[in-house]
Design an enzyme around this catalytic site. Structure first.
Site, PDB file in Angstrom:
ATOM      1  N   GLY A 180      36.433  30.991  29.510  1.00  0.00           N
ATOM      2  CA  GLY A 180      36.592  32.423  29.342  1.00  0.00           C
ATOM      3  C   GLY A 180      37.797  32.786  28.497  1.00  0.00           C
ATOM      4  O   GLY A 180      37.801  33.837  27.841  1.00  0.00           O
TER       5      GLY A 180
ATOM      6  N   ASP B 199      32.351  41.176  22.392  1.00  0.00           N
ATOM      7  CA  ASP B 199      32.030  40.049  23.282  1.00  0.00           C
ATOM      8  C   ASP B 199      30.931  39.193  22.669  1.00  0.00           C
ATOM      9  O   ASP B 199      30.985  37.960  22.701  1.00  0.00           O
ATOM     10  CB  ASP B 199      31.546  40.559  24.651  1.00  0.00           C
ATOM     11  CG  ASP B 199      32.669  41.032  25.549  1.00  0.00           C
ATOM     12  OD1 ASP B 199      33.816  40.579  25.356  1.00  0.00           O
ATOM     13  OD2 ASP B 199      32.407  41.858  26.433  1.00  0.00           O
TER      14      ASP B 199
ATOM     15  N   LEU C 258      45.214  40.158  30.399  1.00  0.00           N
ATOM     16  CA  LEU C 258      46.066  39.492  29.421  1.00  0.00           C
ATOM     17  C   LEU C 258      45.913  40.085  28.020  1.00  0.00           C
ATOM     18  O   LEU C 258      46.562  39.623  27.079  1.00  0.00           O
ATOM     19  CB  LEU C 258      45.736  37.995  29.373  1.00  0.00           C
ATOM     20  CG  LEU C 258      46.064  37.197  30.643  1.00  0.00           C
ATOM     21  CD1 LEU C 258      45.530  35.772  30.526  1.00  0.00           C
ATOM     22  CD2 LEU C 258      47.559  37.192  30.907  1.00  0.00           C
TER      23      LEU C 258
ATOM     24  N   GLY D 128      23.366  33.889  36.238  1.00  0.00           N
ATOM     25  CA  GLY D 128      23.780  35.255  36.517  1.00  0.00           C
ATOM     26  C   GLY D 128      23.073  36.232  35.607  1.00  0.00           C
ATOM     27  O   GLY D 128      22.540  35.852  34.555  1.00  0.00           O
ATOM     28  N   ALA D 129      23.066  37.504  36.005  1.00  0.00           N
ATOM     29  CA  ALA D 129      22.320  38.508  35.241  1.00  0.00           C
ATOM     30  C   ALA D 129      23.066  39.830  35.159  1.00  0.00           C
ATOM     31  O   ALA D 129      22.463  40.897  35.084  1.00  0.00           O
ATOM     32  CB  ALA D 129      20.948  38.721  35.875  1.00  0.00           C
ATOM     33  N   GLY D 130      24.392  39.764  35.141  1.00  0.00           N
ATOM     34  CA  GLY D 130      25.193  40.978  35.050  1.00  0.00           C
ATOM     35  C   GLY D 130      25.575  41.313  33.618  1.00  0.00           C
ATOM     36  O   GLY D 130      24.888  40.947  32.664  1.00  0.00           O
TER      37      GLY D 130
ATOM     38  N   TYR E  64      38.220  31.941  33.867  1.00  0.00           N
ATOM     39  CA  TYR E  64      39.364  31.163  33.382  1.00  0.00           C
ATOM     40  C   TYR E  64      40.503  31.110  34.397  1.00  0.00           C
ATOM     41  O   TYR E  64      41.554  30.536  34.123  1.00  0.00           O
ATOM     42  CB  TYR E  64      39.886  31.698  32.039  1.00  0.00           C
ATOM     43  CG  TYR E  64      40.288  33.157  32.019  1.00  0.00           C
ATOM     44  CD1 TYR E  64      41.531  33.579  32.477  1.00  0.00           C
ATOM     45  CD2 TYR E  64      39.421  34.120  31.511  1.00  0.00           C
ATOM     46  CE1 TYR E  64      41.909  34.903  32.431  1.00  0.00           C
ATOM     47  CE2 TYR E  64      39.783  35.456  31.457  1.00  0.00           C
ATOM     48  CZ  TYR E  64      41.027  35.846  31.916  1.00  0.00           C
ATOM     49  OH  TYR E  64      41.393  37.171  31.875  1.00  0.00           O
TER      50      TYR E  64
ATOM     51  N   LYS F 207      31.974  49.492  30.634  1.00  0.00           N
ATOM     52  CA  LYS F 207      31.337  49.141  29.354  1.00  0.00           C
ATOM     53  C   LYS F 207      30.104  49.983  29.047  1.00  0.00           C
ATOM     54  O   LYS F 207      29.825  50.273  27.886  1.00  0.00           O
ATOM     55  CB  LYS F 207      31.006  47.653  29.325  1.00  0.00           C
ATOM     56  CG  LYS F 207      32.244  46.762  29.310  1.00  0.00           C
ATOM     57  CD  LYS F 207      31.889  45.297  29.163  1.00  0.00           C
ATOM     58  CE  LYS F 207      33.135  44.437  29.126  1.00  0.00           C
ATOM     59  NZ  LYS F 207      32.815  43.003  28.904  1.00  0.00           N
TER      60      LYS F 207
ATOM     61  N   THR G 117      36.934  47.124  29.607  1.00  0.00           N
ATOM     62  CA  THR G 117      36.471  46.059  30.476  1.00  0.00           C
ATOM     63  C   THR G 117      35.744  46.683  31.666  1.00  0.00           C
ATOM     64  O   THR G 117      35.508  47.892  31.700  1.00  0.00           O
ATOM     65  CB  THR G 117      37.649  45.159  30.904  1.00  0.00           C
ATOM     66  OG1 THR G 117      37.156  44.021  31.605  1.00  0.00           O
ATOM     67  CG2 THR G 117      38.655  45.906  31.755  1.00  0.00           C
TER      68      THR G 117
END
Length: 274
Positions: A239, A105, A18, A128-130, A218, A68, A64
Protein backbone atom coordinates in the site's frame (compact mmCIF):
# COMPACT_ATOMS: atom_id res chain seq x y z
CA UNK A 1 6.01 38.22 -1.98
CA UNK A 2 5.50 34.47 -2.45
CA UNK A 3 1.88 33.59 -3.17
CA UNK A 4 0.24 31.31 -0.61
CA UNK A 5 -1.09 28.09 -2.11
CA UNK A 6 -2.76 25.35 -0.10
CA UNK A 7 -3.78 21.74 -0.52
CA UNK A 8 -4.87 19.04 1.89
CA UNK A 9 -6.37 15.64 2.50
CA UNK A 10 -10.01 15.20 3.56
CA UNK A 11 -11.33 12.17 5.40
CA UNK A 12 -12.02 10.60 8.75
CA UNK A 13 -10.14 9.45 10.73
CA UNK A 14 -7.35 11.50 9.21
CA UNK A 15 -4.71 12.00 11.93
CA UNK A 16 -2.71 8.99 10.72
CA UNK A 17 -2.46 10.17 7.10
CA UNK A 18 1.06 10.32 5.68
CA UNK A 19 -0.03 12.44 2.74
CA UNK A 20 1.20 15.72 4.30
CA UNK A 21 4.66 14.20 4.69
CA UNK A 22 4.79 13.24 1.02
CA UNK A 23 3.34 16.43 -0.45
CA UNK A 24 5.19 18.92 1.76
CA UNK A 25 8.48 17.17 0.98
CA UNK A 26 7.62 17.52 -2.68
CA UNK A 27 6.93 21.24 -2.35
CA UNK A 28 10.27 21.78 -0.60
CA UNK A 29 12.22 19.77 -3.16
CA UNK A 30 10.53 21.53 -6.08
CA UNK A 31 11.17 24.96 -4.61
CA UNK A 32 7.47 25.74 -4.30
CA UNK A 33 7.71 28.41 -1.61
CA UNK A 34 4.38 29.36 -0.12
CA UNK A 35 2.83 25.93 -0.71
CA UNK A 36 1.54 23.87 2.22
CA UNK A 37 -0.49 20.70 2.66
CA UNK A 38 -2.54 19.74 5.70
CA UNK A 39 -5.08 17.25 7.07
CA UNK A 40 -8.77 18.10 7.38
CA UNK A 41 -11.08 15.89 9.41
CA UNK A 42 -14.18 15.56 7.25
CA UNK A 43 -17.03 13.05 7.03
CA UNK A 44 -18.69 12.38 3.68
CA UNK A 45 -21.78 14.38 4.59
CA UNK A 46 -19.62 17.38 5.53
CA UNK A 47 -17.54 17.37 2.35
CA UNK A 48 -19.74 19.66 0.20
CA UNK A 49 -19.79 22.41 2.81
CA UNK A 50 -16.07 22.07 3.53
CA UNK A 51 -15.18 22.34 -0.16
CA UNK A 52 -17.57 25.25 -0.69
CA UNK A 53 -15.93 27.15 2.17
CA UNK A 54 -12.39 27.00 0.81
CA UNK A 55 -10.77 30.19 -0.38
CA UNK A 56 -9.10 30.82 -3.74
CA UNK A 57 -5.68 29.90 -2.34
CA UNK A 58 -6.71 26.23 -2.30
CA UNK A 59 -5.24 24.43 -5.33
CA UNK A 60 -6.50 20.95 -4.67
CA UNK A 61 -7.67 18.24 -2.32
CA UNK A 62 -6.85 14.62 -1.77
CA UNK A 63 -9.94 12.69 -0.70
CA UNK A 64 -9.74 9.52 1.32
CA UNK A 65 -12.40 7.39 2.98
CA UNK A 66 -15.27 7.91 3.40
CA UNK A 67 -15.60 10.82 0.98
CA UNK A 68 -14.56 9.45 -2.41
CA UNK A 69 -18.10 9.12 -3.74
CA UNK A 70 -19.14 12.47 -2.27
CA UNK A 71 -16.21 14.10 -4.07
CA UNK A 72 -17.84 13.31 -7.41
CA UNK A 73 -20.95 15.24 -6.44
CA UNK A 74 -19.08 18.50 -5.76
CA UNK A 75 -17.11 18.43 -9.00
CA UNK A 76 -18.05 20.49 -12.04
CA UNK A 77 -16.26 17.99 -14.30
CA UNK A 78 -15.29 14.35 -13.71
CA UNK A 79 -12.50 12.42 -15.44
CA UNK A 80 -13.48 9.30 -17.39
CA UNK A 81 -11.64 7.04 -14.94
CA UNK A 82 -13.30 8.59 -11.88
CA UNK A 83 -16.68 8.23 -13.58
CA UNK A 84 -15.98 4.58 -14.40
CA UNK A 85 -14.95 3.79 -10.83
CA UNK A 86 -17.71 5.87 -9.27
CA UNK A 87 -15.25 7.54 -6.90
CA UNK A 88 -12.68 10.33 -6.87
CA UNK A 89 -9.63 10.68 -4.65
CA UNK A 90 -8.58 13.99 -6.17
CA UNK A 91 -10.25 17.38 -6.52
CA UNK A 92 -8.37 20.00 -8.55
CA UNK A 93 -9.20 23.72 -8.39
CA UNK A 94 -9.26 25.25 -11.83
CA UNK A 95 -8.45 28.90 -12.57
CA UNK A 96 -12.15 29.77 -12.87
CA UNK A 97 -12.81 28.36 -9.40
CA UNK A 98 -14.51 25.17 -10.59
CA UNK A 99 -13.52 21.71 -9.34
CA UNK A 100 -12.28 18.81 -11.45
CA UNK A 101 -12.49 15.28 -10.01
CA UNK A 102 -10.03 12.53 -10.88
CA UNK A 103 -8.94 9.17 -9.50
CA UNK A 104 -5.16 8.84 -9.25
CA UNK A 105 -5.56 5.59 -7.32
CA UNK A 106 -6.25 3.83 -10.62
CA UNK A 107 -3.37 5.46 -12.48
CA UNK A 108 -1.05 4.81 -9.55
CA UNK A 109 -2.14 1.19 -9.32
CA UNK A 110 -1.53 0.65 -13.03
CA UNK A 111 1.95 2.13 -12.65
CA UNK A 112 3.08 0.04 -9.67
CA UNK A 113 1.59 -3.17 -11.05
CA UNK A 114 3.17 -2.70 -14.49
CA UNK A 115 6.50 -2.04 -12.77
CA UNK A 116 6.02 -5.31 -10.84
CA UNK A 117 5.68 -7.23 -14.10
CA UNK A 118 1.91 -7.51 -14.65
CA UNK A 119 1.31 -7.83 -18.37
CA UNK A 120 -1.71 -7.82 -20.73
CA UNK A 121 -3.72 -11.03 -20.57
CA UNK A 122 -3.00 -11.59 -16.88
CA UNK A 123 -5.52 -13.38 -14.70
CA UNK A 124 -6.45 -11.24 -11.72
CA UNK A 125 -8.01 -12.06 -8.36
CA UNK A 126 -9.31 -9.22 -6.21
CA UNK A 127 -9.93 -9.99 -2.55
CA UNK A 128 -12.72 -7.77 -1.26
CA UNK A 129 -15.31 -5.65 -3.03
CA UNK A 130 -15.12 -2.19 -1.48
CA UNK A 131 -13.76 1.12 -2.71
CA UNK A 132 -10.19 -0.04 -3.29
CA UNK A 133 -11.52 -3.07 -5.17
CA UNK A 134 -13.25 -0.68 -7.57
CA UNK A 135 -9.90 0.91 -8.37
CA UNK A 136 -8.33 -2.55 -8.70
CA UNK A 137 -10.90 -3.68 -11.27
CA UNK A 138 -10.42 -0.46 -13.24
CA UNK A 139 -6.65 -0.87 -13.11
CA UNK A 140 -6.98 -4.46 -14.31
CA UNK A 141 -8.92 -3.20 -17.31
CA UNK A 142 -6.26 -0.59 -18.12
CA UNK A 143 -3.56 -3.26 -17.83
CA UNK A 144 -5.39 -5.41 -20.36
CA UNK A 145 -6.16 -8.23 -17.94
CA UNK A 146 -7.66 -11.35 -19.46
CA UNK A 147 -10.13 -11.90 -16.63
CA UNK A 148 -10.88 -10.67 -13.12
CA UNK A 149 -12.34 -12.70 -10.27
CA UNK A 150 -13.67 -10.78 -7.28
CA UNK A 151 -13.71 -12.81 -4.06
CA UNK A 152 -15.96 -11.36 -1.39
CA UNK A 153 -17.95 -12.28 1.67
CA UNK A 154 -21.10 -10.64 0.27
CA UNK A 155 -22.33 -11.55 -3.23
CA UNK A 156 -24.22 -8.26 -3.40
CA UNK A 157 -20.94 -6.36 -3.08
CA UNK A 158 -19.56 -8.22 -6.09
CA UNK A 159 -22.57 -7.17 -8.15
CA UNK A 160 -21.85 -3.55 -7.33
CA UNK A 161 -18.51 -3.86 -9.13
CA UNK A 162 -19.98 -5.09 -12.41
CA UNK A 163 -20.58 -1.56 -13.79
CA UNK A 164 -16.88 -0.80 -13.22
CA UNK A 165 -15.83 -3.95 -15.09
CA UNK A 166 -18.15 -3.11 -17.97
CA UNK A 167 -16.87 0.46 -18.13
CA UNK A 168 -13.26 -0.69 -18.51
CA UNK A 169 -14.08 -3.67 -20.71
CA UNK A 170 -12.72 -6.48 -18.55
CA UNK A 171 -14.51 -9.82 -18.00
CA UNK A 172 -15.41 -10.24 -14.32
CA UNK A 173 -16.77 -13.10 -12.26
CA UNK A 174 -17.49 -13.46 -8.57
CA UNK A 175 -16.44 -16.15 -6.11
CA UNK A 176 -17.30 -16.84 -2.46
CA UNK A 177 -14.78 -16.15 0.27
CA UNK A 178 -14.50 -19.88 0.92
CA UNK A 179 -12.73 -20.14 -2.46
CA UNK A 180 -10.22 -17.39 -1.66
CA UNK A 181 -7.16 -19.61 -1.20
CA UNK A 182 -7.70 -21.41 -4.51
CA UNK A 183 -8.34 -18.15 -6.34
CA UNK A 184 -4.96 -16.79 -5.23
CA UNK A 185 -3.26 -18.93 -7.88
CA UNK A 186 -3.68 -16.12 -10.39
CA UNK A 187 -1.07 -13.99 -12.16
CA UNK A 188 -2.02 -11.04 -9.98
CA UNK A 189 -3.69 -11.06 -6.57
CA UNK A 190 -4.92 -7.75 -5.13
CA UNK A 191 -5.92 -7.79 -1.46
CA UNK A 192 -8.19 -4.88 -0.57
CA UNK A 193 -9.68 -6.29 2.64
CA UNK A 194 -9.25 -4.70 6.10
CA UNK A 195 -6.43 -5.58 8.46
CA UNK A 196 -6.60 -9.19 9.66
CA UNK A 197 -9.24 -10.44 7.24
CA UNK A 198 -6.77 -12.10 4.87
CA UNK A 199 -4.42 -13.39 7.59
CA UNK A 200 -5.84 -16.95 7.59
CA UNK A 201 -5.05 -17.22 3.88
CA UNK A 202 -1.33 -16.95 4.59
CA UNK A 203 -1.20 -20.61 5.61
CA UNK A 204 -3.79 -21.81 3.11
CA UNK A 205 -2.52 -20.48 -0.23
CA UNK A 206 -0.21 -22.60 -2.41
CA UNK A 207 1.48 -19.62 -4.07
CA UNK A 208 2.81 -19.72 -7.62
CA UNK A 209 6.29 -18.13 -7.70
CA UNK A 210 5.33 -15.99 -10.70
CA UNK A 211 2.37 -14.37 -8.98
CA UNK A 212 2.38 -10.66 -8.14
CA UNK A 213 0.68 -9.83 -4.83
CA UNK A 214 -0.48 -6.30 -4.19
CA UNK A 215 -1.61 -5.90 -0.59
CA UNK A 216 -3.22 -2.49 -0.15
CA UNK A 217 -2.32 -2.46 3.56
CA UNK A 218 0.96 -1.06 4.85
CA UNK A 219 0.56 -0.96 8.62
CA UNK A 220 1.68 -3.32 9.99
CA UNK A 221 4.02 -4.51 7.27
CA UNK A 222 4.56 -7.09 6.05
CA UNK A 223 1.12 -8.57 6.47
CA UNK A 224 1.02 -12.35 7.02
CA UNK A 225 -0.33 -12.71 3.48
CA UNK A 226 2.53 -10.67 2.00
CA UNK A 227 5.13 -12.52 4.07
CA UNK A 228 3.88 -15.91 2.91
CA UNK A 229 3.79 -14.80 -0.74
CA UNK A 230 7.28 -13.33 -0.58
CA UNK A 231 8.64 -16.51 1.00
CA UNK A 232 7.21 -18.43 -1.97
CA UNK A 233 9.03 -16.23 -4.47
CA UNK A 234 6.18 -13.90 -5.43
CA UNK A 235 6.72 -10.25 -6.29
CA UNK A 236 5.20 -7.96 -3.65
CA UNK A 237 3.63 -4.50 -3.97
CA UNK A 238 2.47 -2.71 -0.82
CA UNK A 239 0.00 0.00 0.00
CA UNK A 240 2.94 2.36 0.50
CA UNK A 241 3.89 1.92 -3.15
CA UNK A 242 0.38 2.97 -4.14
CA UNK A 243 0.31 5.81 -1.60
CA UNK A 244 3.38 7.32 -3.23
CA UNK A 245 2.23 6.74 -6.82
CA UNK A 246 -1.20 8.29 -6.33
CA UNK A 247 0.33 11.23 -4.45
CA UNK A 248 2.71 11.92 -7.36
CA UNK A 249 -0.29 12.20 -9.66
CA UNK A 250 -2.05 14.55 -7.26
CA UNK A 251 1.05 16.69 -6.80
CA UNK A 252 1.30 17.26 -10.54
CA UNK A 253 -2.43 17.98 -10.80
CA UNK A 254 -2.24 20.59 -8.04
CA UNK A 255 1.04 22.32 -8.93
CA UNK A 256 1.40 21.85 -12.67
CA UNK A 257 5.07 20.87 -12.25
CA UNK A 258 6.83 17.50 -12.37
CA UNK A 259 6.83 15.77 -9.01
CA UNK A 260 10.22 15.24 -7.32
CA UNK A 261 9.44 11.56 -6.78
CA UNK A 262 12.75 10.63 -5.14
CA UNK A 263 12.38 13.30 -2.46
CA UNK A 264 8.76 12.34 -1.83
CA UNK A 265 9.68 8.66 -1.56
CA UNK A 266 12.54 9.42 0.83
CA UNK A 267 10.26 11.45 3.09
CA UNK A 268 7.70 8.66 3.15
CA UNK A 269 10.35 6.07 3.98
CA UNK A 270 11.72 8.24 6.78
CA UNK A 271 8.26 8.78 8.24
CA UNK A 272 7.59 5.04 8.24
CA UNK A 273 10.96 4.31 9.81
CA UNK A 274 10.25 6.80 12.58
Amino acid sequence: MTAVRRAGVLGTPIAHSLSPVIHNAGYAAAGLDGWSYTRIECAAAELPDVVAGLGPEWAGLSVTMPGKEAALAVADEVSPVAAAVGAANTLVRRPDGSWYADNTDVVGMVEVLADAGVRPGATVTVLGAGGTARAAVAAAGRLGAGAVTVVARRPAAVEELRPVARAVGVPMTGAPWTDAADRCRADLVVSTVPKGVADPLAEAVAWRPGTVLFDALYDPWPTPLAASAEAAGCRIVSGLDLLLAQAVGQFEHFTGVAAPRAAMAAALAAARAA
